[in-house]
Design a protein around this motif. Structure first.
Motif, PDB file in Angstrom:
ATOM      1  N   VAL A  30      -9.097  -2.460   6.308  1.00 18.62           N
ATOM      2  CA  VAL A  30      -7.817  -1.913   5.611  1.00 18.62           C
ATOM      3  C   VAL A  30      -7.997  -0.525   5.396  1.00 18.62           C
ATOM      4  N   GLU A  31      -7.083   0.388   6.084  1.00 23.82           N
ATOM      5  CA  GLU A  31      -7.336   1.941   5.859  1.00 23.82           C
ATOM      6  C   GLU A  31      -5.937   2.693   6.105  1.00 23.82           C
ATOM      7  N   ALA A  32      -5.643   3.449   5.048  1.00 21.05           N
ATOM      8  CA  ALA A  32      -4.031   4.129   5.223  1.00 21.05           C
ATOM      9  C   ALA A  32      -4.452   5.677   5.168  1.00 21.05           C
ATOM     10  N   ASP A  33      -4.004   6.277   6.242  1.00 16.77           N
ATOM     11  CA  ASP A  33      -4.341   7.489   6.550  1.00 16.77           C
ATOM     12  C   ASP A  33      -5.863   7.887   6.248  1.00 16.77           C
ATOM     13  N   ASP A  34      -6.884   7.227   6.761  1.00 18.38           N
ATOM     14  CA  ASP A  34      -8.126   7.526   6.649  1.00 18.38           C
ATOM     15  C   ASP A  34      -8.655   7.343   5.287  1.00 18.38           C
ATOM     16  N   ILE A  35      -7.986   6.580   4.379  1.00 22.81           N
ATOM     17  CA  ILE A  35      -8.520   6.335   3.008  1.00 22.81           C
ATOM     18  C   ILE A  35      -8.771   4.613   3.326  1.00 22.81           C
ATOM     19  N   GLY A  36      -9.979   4.364   3.263  1.00 24.94           N
ATOM     20  CA  GLY A  36     -10.342   2.719   3.472  1.00 24.94           C
ATOM     21  C   GLY A  36     -10.446   2.160   2.208  1.00 24.94           C
ATOM     22  N   PHE A  37      -9.863   0.900   2.160  1.00 24.21           N
ATOM     23  CA  PHE A  37      -9.569   0.166   0.951  1.00 24.21           C
ATOM     24  C   PHE A  37     -10.757  -0.942   0.993  1.00 24.21           C
TER      25      PHE A  37
ATOM     26  N   TYR B 269      -7.804  -8.918  15.682  1.00 30.15           N
ATOM     27  CA  TYR B 269      -6.678  -8.134  15.938  1.00 30.15           C
ATOM     28  C   TYR B 269      -7.191  -6.415  15.412  1.00 30.15           C
ATOM     29  N   ASN B 270      -6.521  -5.665  16.209  1.00 28.37           N
ATOM     30  CA  ASN B 270      -6.844  -4.146  15.379  1.00 28.37           C
ATOM     31  C   ASN B 270      -5.302  -3.558  15.638  1.00 28.37           C
ATOM     32  N   LYS B 271      -4.810  -3.344  14.466  1.00 29.25           N
ATOM     33  CA  LYS B 271      -3.190  -2.994  14.442  1.00 29.25           C
ATOM     34  C   LYS B 271      -3.207  -1.569  13.712  1.00 29.25           C
ATOM     35  N   VAL B 272      -2.479  -0.823  14.440  1.00 31.00           N
ATOM     36  CA  VAL B 272      -1.902   0.462  13.763  1.00 31.00           C
ATOM     37  C   VAL B 272      -0.545   0.525  13.422  1.00 31.00           C
ATOM     38  N   ILE B 273      -0.247   0.544  12.362  1.00 30.21           N
ATOM     39  CA  ILE B 273       1.361   0.448  11.738  1.00 30.21           C
ATOM     40  C   ILE B 273       1.909   1.771  11.326  1.00 30.21           C
ATOM     41  N   GLU B 274       2.683   2.269  12.059  1.00 33.67           N
ATOM     42  CA  GLU B 274       3.099   3.661  11.636  1.00 33.67           C
ATOM     43  C   GLU B 274       4.289   3.632  10.576  1.00 33.67           C
ATOM     44  N   THR B 275       4.397   4.324   9.654  1.00 32.77           N
ATOM     45  CA  THR B 275       5.561   4.243   8.812  1.00 32.77           C
ATOM     46  C   THR B 275       6.414   5.563   9.357  1.00 32.77           C
ATOM     47  N   PRO B 276       7.759   5.218   9.499  1.00 37.52           N
ATOM     48  CA  PRO B 276       8.758   5.917  10.181  1.00 37.52           C
ATOM     49  C   PRO B 276       8.686   7.240   8.983  1.00 37.52           C
ATOM     50  N   ASP B 277       9.223   8.347   9.602  1.00 39.70           N
ATOM     51  CA  ASP B 277       9.438   9.660   8.823  1.00 39.70           C
ATOM     52  C   ASP B 277      10.065   9.404   7.571  1.00 39.70           C
ATOM     53  N   ILE B 278      11.340   8.969   7.973  1.00 33.49           N
ATOM     54  CA  ILE B 278      12.373   8.894   6.912  1.00 33.49           C
ATOM     55  C   ILE B 278      11.838   7.819   5.829  1.00 33.49           C
ATOM     56  N   VAL B 279      11.323   6.750   6.168  1.00 31.83           N
ATOM     57  CA  VAL B 279      10.797   5.721   5.317  1.00 31.83           C
ATOM     58  C   VAL B 279       9.441   6.266   4.185  1.00 31.83           C
TER      59      VAL B 279
ATOM     60  N   ILE C 253       0.801  -1.055   0.007  1.00 29.80           N
ATOM     61  CA  ILE C 253      -0.077  -0.194   0.062  1.00 29.80           C
ATOM     62  C   ILE C 253       0.997   1.286  -0.054  1.00 29.80           C
ATOM     63  N   ASN C 254       1.965   1.230   0.603  1.00 36.42           N
ATOM     64  CA  ASN C 254       2.913   2.374   0.575  1.00 36.42           C
ATOM     65  C   ASN C 254       3.423   2.914  -0.641  1.00 36.42           C
ATOM     66  N   GLU C 255       3.667   1.567  -1.403  1.00 36.23           N
ATOM     67  CA  GLU C 255       4.205   1.885  -2.673  1.00 36.23           C
ATOM     68  C   GLU C 255       3.115   2.430  -3.611  1.00 36.23           C
ATOM     69  N   LEU C 256       1.927   2.053  -3.411  1.00 33.87           N
ATOM     70  CA  LEU C 256       0.946   2.662  -4.187  1.00 33.87           C
ATOM     71  C   LEU C 256       0.281   4.251  -3.836  1.00 33.87           C
ATOM     72  N   THR C 257       0.283   4.121  -2.366  1.00 32.06           N
ATOM     73  CA  THR C 257      -0.041   5.551  -1.873  1.00 32.06           C
ATOM     74  C   THR C 257       0.608   5.835  -0.780  1.00 32.06           C
ATOM     75  N   PRO C 258       1.852   6.451  -0.624  1.00 40.78           N
ATOM     76  CA  PRO C 258       2.294   6.578   0.785  1.00 40.78           C
ATOM     77  C   PRO C 258       1.705   7.110   1.874  1.00 40.78           C
ATOM     78  N   HIS C 259       1.755   6.774   2.888  1.00 42.35           N
ATOM     79  CA  HIS C 259       0.875   6.915   4.124  1.00 42.35           C
ATOM     80  C   HIS C 259       1.701   6.928   5.481  1.00 42.35           C
ATOM     81  N   LYS C 260       1.222   7.552   6.256  1.00 45.52           N
ATOM     82  CA  LYS C 260       1.835   7.634   7.870  1.00 45.52           C
ATOM     83  C   LYS C 260       1.272   6.531   8.651  1.00 45.52           C
ATOM     84  N   THR C 261      -0.027   6.147   8.502  1.00 45.72           N
ATOM     85  CA  THR C 261      -0.651   5.313   9.468  1.00 45.72           C
ATOM     86  C   THR C 261      -1.467   4.237   8.749  1.00 45.72           C
TER      87      THR C 261
END
Length: 154
Positions: free
Chosen positions: A98-105, A134-144, A64-72
């Protein structure tokens, strides 16, 4: 009408799990090659179901990060297995949200079932079926995140 991104999970030829994220005309796809990772986990005496869940989350995040970069990234999924996760040989994963920065998939292929994950030489003691959500929240480090943004903007 807004176009929602789609996450597709599928088993490919019983040898790999495909994870594809698609939004409009763009898509990114990665595969988890099961026999390779299972051989490694068995050789190093690692619990295959636990390690598969970690890898599965990571591959979803990367795809998902490669498609749409996101923080959370928020993942909600249910896991059912034939034994506690450390000793299980089969697993069913039901992706709920599945949700990336409030964008639902939209999720295509919500349920993934894998068996034969434990090395056959291991003994089968009394099994305790397992089921948990499971409810997971996975953060993307700023540098990544910065690197994903650079890749996306090329």
């Amino acid at each position: 009408m807004a176009v929602s991104p789609v996450l597709v999970i599928k088993i490919v030829d019983d040898s790999s799990v495909g994870v594809r994220a698609r939004w409009r005309d763009e898509y990114v796809e990665h595969h988890i090659v099961l026999n390779s990772v299972l051989a490694y986990w068995w050789a190093n005496d690692l619990p295959p179901v636990v390690k598969f869940l970690e890898l599965f989350e990571s591959v979803i995040k990367r795809t998902i990060n490669e498609l749409t970069p996101h923080k959370t990234l928020k993942l909600k999924y249910e896991v059912t297995s034939d034994d506690d996760l450390e000793r299980a040989s089969q697993i069913e994963i039901n992706l709920i949200e599945v949700e990336a920065d409030d964008i639902g998939f939209k999720i295509d292929g919500k349920t993934l079932f894998l068996n034969g994950l434990r090395n056959s030489s291991e003994s089968d003691d009394e099994k305790t079926p397992f089921n948990e959500t499971y409810n997971k929240v996975i953060e993307t480090p700023d540098i990544v995140l910065k690197k994903y943004m650079e890749m996306k903007n090329k």
